[in-house]
Design a protein around this motif. Structure first.
Motif, PDB file in Angstrom:
ATOM      1  N   ASP A   1       0.812  -1.214   0.000  1.00  0.00           N
ATOM      2  CA  ASP A   1       0.000   0.000   0.000  1.00  0.00           C
ATOM      3  C   ASP A   1       0.850   1.270   0.000  1.00  0.00           C
ATOM      4  O   ASP A   1       0.305   2.369  -0.076  1.00  0.00           O
TER       5      ASP A   1
ATOM      6  N   ASP B   1       4.010   3.673  -1.529  1.00  0.00           N
ATOM      7  CA  ASP B   1       4.910   3.871  -2.661  1.00  0.00           C
ATOM      8  C   ASP B   1       6.336   3.989  -2.115  1.00  0.00           C
ATOM      9  O   ASP B   1       6.550   3.985  -0.900  1.00  0.00           O
ATOM     10  N   GLU B   2       7.314   4.076  -2.996  1.00  0.00           N
ATOM     11  CA  GLU B   2       8.721   4.092  -2.572  1.00  0.00           C
ATOM     12  C   GLU B   2       9.030   5.276  -1.669  1.00  0.00           C
ATOM     13  O   GLU B   2       9.772   5.144  -0.695  1.00  0.00           O
ATOM     14  N   LYS B   3       8.477   6.439  -1.990  1.00  0.00           N
ATOM     15  CA  LYS B   3       8.732   7.642  -1.191  1.00  0.00           C
ATOM     16  C   LYS B   3       8.149   7.501   0.218  1.00  0.00           C
ATOM     17  O   LYS B   3       8.815   7.824   1.205  1.00  0.00           O
ATOM     18  N   GLN B   4       6.917   6.995   0.325  1.00  0.00           N
ATOM     19  CA  GLN B   4       6.305   6.793   1.640  1.00  0.00           C
ATOM     20  C   GLN B   4       7.115   5.800   2.467  1.00  0.00           C
ATOM     21  O   GLN B   4       7.369   6.031   3.653  1.00  0.00           O
TER      22      GLN B   4
END
Length: 84
Positions: A31, A33-36
């Motif tokens: 759920d 993304d890479e940044k989160q």
């Protein structure tokens, strides 16, 4: 899918669109993304641990943690002054 357990070192803390507190919040890494994921794992005010599937609760609190309060305050109704 791997899950992570996140606890805040403070009573309330927001990061990557989620709200965290002293109670663990279980998130499915799919759920995020890479940044989160990077923000959460690199935040010193959060304790992030991987959770084995058998240890994860059946229902994920991530929907209540996402972008708002995990719990709603109780609603109160005003008494009708005519019924006294």
């Amino acid at each position: 899918m791997p899950k992570i357990s996140i606890v805040s070192r403070k009573d309330s803390f927001r990061r990557a669109g989620y709200k965290f507190g002293k109670e663990p919040v279980i998130l499915d890494t799919a759920d995020l993304d890479e940044k989160q994921a990077a923000l959460l794992k690199n935040e010193p005010l959060l304790i992030v641990q991987e959770v084995k599937e058998e240890e994860a609760p059946k229902t994920s609190p991530s929907k209540t943690a996402k972008g708002g309060n995990a719990t709603k305050p109780p609603t109160t109704t005003k008494a009708d002054p005519k019924t006294k």
